[in-house]
Write a protein that holds these residues in place. Structure first.
Motif, PDB file in Angstrom:
ATOM      1  N   LEU A 160       0.804  -1.219   0.000  1.00 19.42           N
ATOM      2  CA  LEU A 160       0.000   0.000   0.000  1.00 19.42           C
ATOM      3  C   LEU A 160       0.838   1.270   0.000  1.00 19.42           C
ATOM      4  CD1 LEU A 160      -2.743   1.487   0.341  1.00 19.42           C
ATOM      5  CD2 LEU A 160      -2.461   1.162   2.812  1.00 19.42           C
ATOM      6  N   GLN A 161       1.878   1.308   0.827  1.00 24.55           N
ATOM      7  CA  GLN A 161       2.580   2.574   1.033  1.00 24.55           C
ATOM      8  C   GLN A 161       3.294   3.072  -0.218  1.00 24.55           C
ATOM      9  OE1 GLN A 161       2.096   4.530   3.450  1.00 24.55           O
ATOM     10  NE2 GLN A 161       0.875   3.069   4.629  1.00 24.55           N
ATOM     11  N   LEU A 162       3.804   2.160  -1.037  1.00 24.62           N
ATOM     12  CA  LEU A 162       4.431   2.620  -2.271  1.00 24.62           C
ATOM     13  C   LEU A 162       3.370   3.214  -3.206  1.00 24.62           C
ATOM     14  CD1 LEU A 162       6.985   2.949  -3.917  1.00 24.62           C
ATOM     15  CD2 LEU A 162       6.525   0.740  -4.970  1.00 24.62           C
ATOM     16  N   ILE A 163       2.185   2.605  -3.243  1.00 24.23           N
ATOM     17  CA  ILE A 163       1.107   3.140  -4.066  1.00 24.23           C
ATOM     18  C   ILE A 163       0.756   4.555  -3.626  1.00 24.23           C
ATOM     19  CG2 ILE A 163      -1.328   2.876  -4.705  1.00 24.23           C
ATOM     20  CD1 ILE A 163      -0.956  -0.141  -4.383  1.00 24.23           C
ATOM     21  N   VAL A 164       0.656   4.764  -2.305  1.00 23.43           N
ATOM     22  CA  VAL A 164       0.329   6.088  -1.773  1.00 23.43           C
ATOM     23  C   VAL A 164       1.395   7.100  -2.177  1.00 23.43           C
ATOM     24  CG1 VAL A 164       0.053   7.444   0.332  1.00 23.43           C
ATOM     25  CG2 VAL A 164      -0.995   5.171   0.171  1.00 23.43           C
ATOM     26  N   GLY A 165       2.655   6.725  -2.023  1.00 29.60           N
ATOM     27  CA  GLY A 165       3.741   7.632  -2.371  1.00 29.60           C
ATOM     28  C   GLY A 165       3.790   7.953  -3.849  1.00 29.60           C
ATOM     29  N   VAL A 166       3.635   6.938  -4.676  1.00 27.21           N
ATOM     30  CA  VAL A 166       3.674   7.146  -6.125  1.00 27.21           C
ATOM     31  C   VAL A 166       2.479   7.985  -6.574  1.00 27.21           C
ATOM     32  CG1 VAL A 166       3.568   6.011  -8.368  1.00 27.21           C
ATOM     33  CG2 VAL A 166       5.035   5.082  -6.582  1.00 27.21           C
ATOM     34  N   HIS A 167       1.339   7.815  -5.903  1.00 28.44           N
ATOM     35  CA  HIS A 167       0.146   8.594  -6.249  1.00 28.44           C
ATOM     36  C   HIS A 167       0.419  10.093  -6.117  1.00 28.44           C
ATOM     37  CE1 HIS A 167      -4.510   9.057  -5.705  1.00 28.44           C
ATOM     38  NE2 HIS A 167      -4.060   9.640  -6.796  1.00 28.44           N
ATOM     39  N   VAL A 168       1.030  10.483  -5.027  1.00 31.42           N
ATOM     40  CA  VAL A 168       1.344  11.897  -4.818  1.00 31.42           C
ATOM     41  C   VAL A 168       2.335  12.384  -5.880  1.00 31.42           C
ATOM     42  CG1 VAL A 168       2.358  13.570  -3.236  1.00 31.42           C
ATOM     43  CG2 VAL A 168       0.875  11.760  -2.345  1.00 31.42           C
ATOM     44  N   GLU A 169       3.354  11.575  -6.167  1.00 31.33           N
ATOM     45  CA  GLU A 169       4.329  11.956  -7.202  1.00 31.33           C
ATOM     46  C   GLU A 169       3.646  12.071  -8.564  1.00 31.33           C
ATOM     47  OE1 GLU A 169       8.407  10.340  -9.404  1.00 31.33           O
ATOM     48  OE2 GLU A 169       7.654   9.309  -7.607  1.00 31.33           O
ATOM     49  N   TYR A 170       2.773  11.118  -8.858  1.00 25.90           N
ATOM     50  CA  TYR A 170       2.030  11.122 -10.128  1.00 25.90           C
ATOM     51  C   TYR A 170       1.260  12.429 -10.293  1.00 25.90           C
ATOM     52  CZ  TYR A 170      -1.528   9.630 -13.556  1.00 25.90           C
ATOM     53  OH  TYR A 170      -2.367   9.526 -14.640  1.00 25.90           O
ATOM     54  N   LEU A 171       0.544  12.826  -9.248  1.00 29.02           N
ATOM     55  CA  LEU A 171      -0.267  14.039  -9.316  1.00 29.02           C
ATOM     56  C   LEU A 171       0.605  15.275  -9.481  1.00 29.02           C
ATOM     57  CD1 LEU A 171      -2.861  13.146  -6.562  1.00 29.02           C
ATOM     58  CD2 LEU A 171      -3.304  13.334  -9.006  1.00 29.02           C
TER      59      LEU A 171
END
Length: 202
Positions: A160-171
């Protein structure tokens, strides 16, 4: 009843637009009502306060997505290909990232998380519900001896945590009109492959 439900959804949608543009504190109930096309006093037939609208925004976009889509789609289904299942979950999550309303939602969440208790509590609830969903999924895989016997909470948290981090970077990169294809590929392919190789049974 259908008209009332439609008006309520319009209020949530217009509020999300306004919260993303100018922030929660700077947005008034009157502005939301005007954007919807209803009288200022009529908005109180649907929501008692602006904070109630913010709660509805978070319920529909954050943990609501996990509860209403991911849990229903994956928890009761038979798992015959765990690797493919993890990739499919990533696809479902990342497909939402391309939606304008999802980008607005995360923008509001990040802006308001340190200002309003509703936003902070929503973020924590979102993480907890998402982690709980993944814990149950990984426990199911372990019970069926599809992956190594490991702590399902740890597996869920790492996934989960990598998804959360990548989501912010993606945005952040999308906001700057950068190409996000490489980022998508790394999460969908490289992260899943790395994670799968760490948990699969030899």
């Amino acid at each position: 009843m259908a008209v009332e439900h439609g008006t309520r959804d319009k209020i949530i949608g217009c509020a999300l637009d306004l919260f993303a543009q100018q922030g929660f504190s700077a947005t008034s109930m009157r502005q939301i009502a005007k954007a919807v096309g209803i009288q200022g006093s009529s908005i109180y037939n649907h929501f008692g306060s602006k904070n109630d609208i913010l709660e509805a925004v978070f319920s529909g976009h954050g943990f609501g997505f996990v509860k209403n889509i991911l849990e229903k789609k994956y928890l009761d289904r038979e798992i015959d290909n765990p690797h493919g299942l993890l990739t499919e979950i990533i696809d479902d999550i990342m497909n939402r990232w391309t939606l304008q309303e999802d980008r607005q939602f995360v923008k509001v969440l990040l802006m308001e998380m340190y200002r309003t208790e509703t936003a902070r509590a929503s973020y924590i609830r979102d993480i907890d519900i998402s982690r709980s969903f993944l814990v149950r999924l990984f426990k199911k895989m372990i019970d069926r001896k599809m992956i190594k016997t490991m702590n399902p909470w740890l597996l869920a948290n790492e996934f989960l945590q990598l998804i959360v981090g990548v989501h912010v970077e993606y945005l952040a990169r999308v906001q700057g009109d950068e190409d996000v294809d490489v980022l998508y590929h790394r999460l969908r392919q490289e992260h899943v492959e790395f994670f799968w190789n760490a948990i699969r049974k030899e």
